[in-house]
Scaffold this active site. Sequence first.
Site, PDB file in Angstrom:
ATOM      1  N   LYS A 219     -74.473 -25.266 -34.263  1.00 38.71           N
ATOM      2  CA  LYS A 219     -74.670 -26.716 -34.272  1.00 38.71           C
ATOM      3  C   LYS A 219     -73.582 -27.452 -35.049  1.00 38.71           C
ATOM      4  O   LYS A 219     -73.478 -28.666 -34.967  1.00 38.71           O
ATOM      5  CB  LYS A 219     -76.048 -27.052 -34.856  1.00 38.71           C
ATOM      6  CG  LYS A 219     -77.172 -26.784 -33.874  1.00 38.71           C
ATOM      7  CD  LYS A 219     -78.485 -27.320 -34.403  1.00 38.71           C
ATOM      8  CE  LYS A 219     -79.577 -27.185 -33.337  1.00 38.71           C
ATOM      9  NZ  LYS A 219     -80.879 -27.681 -33.822  1.00 38.71           N
ATOM     10  N   HIS A 275     -82.617 -18.961 -27.611  1.00 39.25           N
ATOM     11  CA  HIS A 275     -83.242 -19.917 -26.684  1.00 39.25           C
ATOM     12  C   HIS A 275     -83.487 -19.295 -25.303  1.00 39.25           C
ATOM     13  O   HIS A 275     -83.838 -20.006 -24.367  1.00 39.25           O
ATOM     14  CB  HIS A 275     -82.380 -21.175 -26.544  1.00 39.25           C
ATOM     15  CG  HIS A 275     -82.650 -22.172 -27.616  1.00 39.25           C
ATOM     16  ND1 HIS A 275     -83.856 -22.820 -27.751  1.00 39.25           N
ATOM     17  CD2 HIS A 275     -81.853 -22.629 -28.620  1.00 39.25           C
ATOM     18  CE1 HIS A 275     -83.796 -23.637 -28.795  1.00 39.25           C
ATOM     19  NE2 HIS A 275     -82.601 -23.532 -29.340  1.00 39.25           N
TER      20      HIS A 275
END
Length: 376
Positions: A219, A275
């Site tokens: 991120k 994910h």
Amino acid sequence: MKPVGAATGRILVVDDEEINRLILANLFEGTYEVDEAANGREALEMIEADPERYIAVLLDVMMPVLDGIEVLRHLAPTGYMGRVPVFLITAERGNAVMEEAYSLGVMDSIGKPIVPYAVMKRVQSVVELFEARKRLSRTVEDQRLQLLDRAEQIIELNRGMIESLSAAIEFRNGESGDHVQRIHDITKLMLTQTHLGDGLSSEDIDDIALAAIMHDVGKIAIPDAILCKPGRLTPEEFEVMKTHTVQGAELLARIPQMRSMGAYRYAVDIARHHHERWDGRGYPDGLAGDQISIWAQVVSLADVYDALTNKRVYKAAFTREESLRMIRDGECGVFNPDLLACFFEVEPQICALYERRTAVASKPGSPEAGADVMGK
């Protein structure tokens, strides 16, 4: 015992004839302090009372109560003669006696009648050799402990840097950074308290828990406008957000120092695949079922649970009951049924962990798990 002047250690002379003990005590006067024993039983009691007391033992063979060979048979299993040289004093030159004595660990034999000069030189040479070996062993051990201490310091430094980097990423979107610590704790708890950790050593589990801290490291490459957006992402923005998985794996792979850490292979896998979903509808690689490593699956579920039960800039925290219902009903993605069963088994412990943390401070976390809740 004969007190002497500049003695450099203590030896034990074991002989049932007092004259022989006197000769040897006088011989070593000024070089070593000398203790005397009149039979093997006395000698064993003196040695066992303080195994570090002597730097050498001179042991007669023919003695009452307990002879020299019997003493050797008692000492051999303890490893004593690997630490302290034992010299056999004997007029017996039979092959069987000497063969057994050497097989039990005797360093050398001293024949009777005793030749003082020869005995002194042989004993001194062997004692010096043993003492030098002990000094070397202590030096090596000291160096080993120093290296271990330095390695532990480096490990702690690396861990601190990893935690700081991961927490800094959380700070970018207004979170405290506690999220990564909670993910660490949930991951470790699930792998230690359920069969999901079967086949993994405690060191493996520690490495996986550390790797879990780095799950969102990618991120750092996501623009603030997307990462900190206080609402649902557009489809285009979500596509950018999804790249943090690949970015994280690539970032970790580009840090040479990471490759020497046990957590490295887990960290790269978790960063890229936390994910992915059991039904193959996750990202970035569309893995399904057991194609997804168990550690990536555990971190994925821990991430979702933490996102649901904690406040975010774009949502309030769901209650514990509602969060569990959403996970059970598949509203946050499809998970491995066995993983879910293990999760619900230990969820009370996870809840207790959260309550302990809440007693200290509020517990905001990462928006990452919210990807399944609000398009992030």
